[in-house]
Design a protein around this motif. Structure first.
Motif, mmCIF file in Angstrom:
data_model
loop_
_atom_site.group_PDB
_atom_site.id
_atom_site.type_symbol
_atom_site.label_atom_id
_atom_site.label_comp_id
_atom_site.label_asym_id
_atom_site.label_seq_id
_atom_site.Cartn_x
_atom_site.Cartn_y
_atom_site.Cartn_z
ATOM 1 N N UNK B 133 0.853 -1.202 0.000
ATOM 2 C CA UNK B 133 0.000 0.000 0.000
ATOM 3 C C UNK B 133 0.889 1.253 0.000
ATOM 4 N N UNK B 134 0.615 2.163 -0.978
ATOM 5 C CA UNK B 134 1.385 3.410 -1.047
ATOM 6 C C UNK B 134 0.655 4.567 -0.363
ATOM 7 N N UNK B 135 -0.655 4.621 -0.548
ATOM 8 C CA UNK B 135 -1.416 5.777 -0.056
ATOM 9 C C UNK B 135 -2.506 5.298 0.904
ATOM 10 N N UNK B 136 -2.164 5.276 2.191
ATOM 11 C CA UNK B 136 -3.071 4.726 3.202
ATOM 12 C C UNK B 136 -4.372 5.519 3.317
ATOM 13 N N UNK B 137 -4.243 6.852 3.324
ATOM 14 C CA UNK B 137 -5.443 7.675 3.532
ATOM 15 C C UNK B 137 -6.451 7.445 2.411
ATOM 16 N N UNK B 138 -5.948 7.438 1.181
ATOM 17 C CA UNK B 138 -6.850 7.196 0.042
ATOM 18 C C UNK B 138 -7.516 5.830 0.182
ATOM 19 N N UNK B 139 -6.724 4.830 0.563
ATOM 20 C CA UNK B 139 -7.285 3.479 0.689
ATOM 21 C C UNK B 139 -8.384 3.437 1.756
ATOM 22 N N UNK B 189 -9.805 3.271 -7.837
ATOM 23 C CA UNK B 189 -9.274 4.041 -6.704
ATOM 24 C C UNK B 189 -8.272 3.208 -5.909
ATOM 25 N N UNK B 190 -8.543 1.910 -5.771
ATOM 26 C CA UNK B 190 -7.622 1.046 -5.021
ATOM 27 C C UNK B 190 -6.319 0.853 -5.798
ATOM 28 N N UNK B 191 -6.418 0.773 -7.138
ATOM 29 C CA UNK B 191 -5.192 0.693 -7.962
ATOM 30 C C UNK B 191 -4.316 1.913 -7.708
ATOM 31 N N UNK B 192 -4.985 3.084 -7.623
ATOM 32 C CA UNK B 192 -4.221 4.314 -7.374
ATOM 33 C C UNK B 192 -3.586 4.278 -5.986
ATOM 34 N N UNK B 193 -4.310 3.750 -5.002
ATOM 35 C CA UNK B 193 -3.775 3.683 -3.634
ATOM 36 C C UNK B 193 -2.620 2.697 -3.524
ATOM 37 N N UNK B 194 -2.629 1.684 -4.369
ATOM 38 C CA UNK B 194 -1.583 0.658 -4.298
ATOM 39 C C UNK B 194 -0.388 0.953 -5.209
ATOM 40 N N UNK B 195 -0.701 1.388 -6.443
ATOM 41 C CA UNK B 195 0.391 1.483 -7.429
ATOM 42 C C UNK B 195 0.617 2.882 -7.990
ATOM 43 N N UNK B 196 -0.422 3.725 -8.014
ATOM 44 C CA UNK B 196 -0.339 4.944 -8.813
ATOM 45 C C UNK B 196 -0.211 6.199 -7.997
#
Lengths: 250, 230
Positions: B133-139, B189-196
């Motif tokens: 996970x790159x972006x915890x808040x978004x996730x 949105x989850x793709x963005x939180x994980x990879x983008x």
């Protein structure tokens, strides 16, 4: 058989109607004129005329499929009035708002017990007491009166016998303190003690000013409780019999 | 309304806790779906031009949300099965509970169940598929809004089939097309939180928030009429 002398109105678990019924108004509690109610396309009630006054206990009898249960559902505000006119507890049941108002003031004991199998007896009673906005202080005395305060208190409803389920459902109705009691085969599945308890409740409800409609095949037993018998067949009221004589109610 | 919602939510959660359906059936089902997806997609296959990610890792957001969606169908079906079995829908109406309160209570109970499911199945997905996970808040925002969207829309459509004998097969047919945009938005949105880049995901999170508000509002307004017809 009921023994009214045994029933004390000081008992916290005593049955009582709500205040407006006890206030002594003579307006009919149930007033149906040519009432038609459909189940799907089938006219379960096909033009019922019925008037029931405050404090009356009325036996509704008739063959299977005659419309007894639908009549009770109509009086509870659950079934809709397709045509004709109807007022229950002063509310016009031809519109949704009237039916909703009726629902809060009646106590319906139908074939289904409306209990959650996964919850215990006490959890079920406390949920419905909360949902019905009933008096929570009634829970313990009512559970005691129905024999539900001992071992059964913490038993899941799924593990109860049919009679014990019926007692639990009846306890919930008592806690509601309804102005109009609608009992569909209330003795069904009960042992002799339970049946006597039902009889006592009916007598006590009537004494407190509530009105009681009982649909039952146990004519002999309920006739001793009821002041009047209404015979329904084919979705219509055919006769209304006062005890000791016979008059046409429709 | 909120009092009724709390009452209904507490009752539904107590029933689920007592029946253990969530832990004994829904959670294992979610895990099973994840594992079967893993069998179907080889972890050795690498996606060209995507930082050396495996295909399995690349599609893990979609697989996770599919597992959640299928499990949600079980939870939604159960939410009304407990009311329909013994005339309880009639009793709810006789109780004079606010229909909006019943809707919010049942939605809240399903949302709590889904939240537990997402945490457990999501942890499993991270382990099985090797995602990070790159972006915890978004996730977290995506998890919250998607959970509300799934439970709000799901309860509304589950109520449509509540009184029908065919509800077990009808409700998924009604719900799945409605929830397709939620699946799409949650996956992106989850793709963005994980990879983008997080910015790519926030617009999808906004869409999910709007979707959940739309269905929560519709449920508050329409649930009474649905109960009458059920």
């Amino acid at each position: 058989m009921p023994n009214p002398s045994k029933i004390s109105n000081d008992d916290p678990a005593a049955v009582s109607g709500r205040d407006h019924v006890a206030s002594g108004t003579d307006a009919p509690i149930v007033q149906l004129q040519e009432a038609v109610s459909l189940i799907g396309q089938f006219p379960a009630l096909a033009g019922v005329n019925l008037v029931v006054g405050p404090g009356e206990v009325v036996l509704i009898r008739g063959p299977n499929g005659a419309g007894k249960s639908t009549l009770l559902r109509l009086c509870s505000g659950l079934a809709s009035l397709t045509s004709g006119a109807g007022r229950i507890l002063g509310h016009d049941i031809s519109d949704r708002a009237g039916r909703r108002a009726v629902r809060r003031e009646v106590g319906l004991l139908g074939h289904a017990t409306s209990l959650y199998d996964e919850l215990t007896v006490e959890q079920n009673i406390r949920f419905w007491v909360g949902a019905n906005r009933s008096d929570e202080t009634m829970v313990e005395p009512v559970m005691h009166r129905f024999g539900l305060d001992g071992r059964l208190r913490s038993v899941r409803v799924a593990g109860l016998s049919a009679g014990q389920r019926r007692r639990t459902a009846m306890a919930i109705v008592v806690c509601r303190r309804p102005s109009l009691w609608l009992l569909d085969e209330p003795h069904s599945g009960l042992d002799e003690d339970g049946r006597t308890l039902v009889d006592d409740l009916v007598v006590q409800a009537a004494q407190s000013g509530a009105t009681v409609l009982i649909a039952s095949h146990e004519v002999d037993r309920v006739s001793e409780l009821a002041a009047r018998t209404v015979v329904i067949a084919g979705g219509r009221v055919h006769t209304g019999e006062q005890l000791g004589d016979s008059t046409d109610a429709s | 309304m909120l009092r009724d919602a709390r009452l209904v939510a507490a009752k539904d959660l107590r029933i689920e806790w007592s029946s253990k359906v969530l832990t004994a059936q829904v959670l294992p089902f979610g895990f099973l779906v994840l594992i079967l997806f893993g069998f179907g997609i080889s972890p050795e296959r690498i996606v060209q031009g995507k930082d050396g990610r495996s295909v399995l890792e690349d599609v893990s957001p979609a697989l996770f949300w599919l597992a959640v969606l299928f499990s949600a169908l079980l939870a939604l079906g159960r939410s009304f099965a407990i009311e329909a079995d013994d005339g309880n829908l009639d009793a709810l109406q006789l109780a004079g509970l606010e229909p909006a309160g019943v809707f919010l209570g049942k939605t809240a109970a399903v949302a709590v169940e889904l939240a537990v499911l997402e945490v457990v199945v999501g942890s499993g997905a991270l382990l099985l598929y090797g995602a990070t996970i790159r972006h915890w808040l978004l996730l977290i925002v995506v998890l919250v809004t998607t959970t509300l969207a799934l439970s709000g829309a799901g309860i509304l459509y589950a109520a449509l089939g509540a009184g029908l004998r065919v509800r077990d097969t009808l409700v998924p047919l009604l719900v799945l097309p409605v929830l397709a945009p939620v699946l799409l938005g949650a996956t992106r949105a989850t793709e963005a939180a994980l990879f983008g880049a997080a910015a790519d995901g926030w617009s999808w999170a906004g869409f999910l928030g709007a979707f959940s508000l739309l269905y929560l509002g519709a449920g508050i307004l329409l649930f009474g009429a649905l109960l009458e017809e059920s």
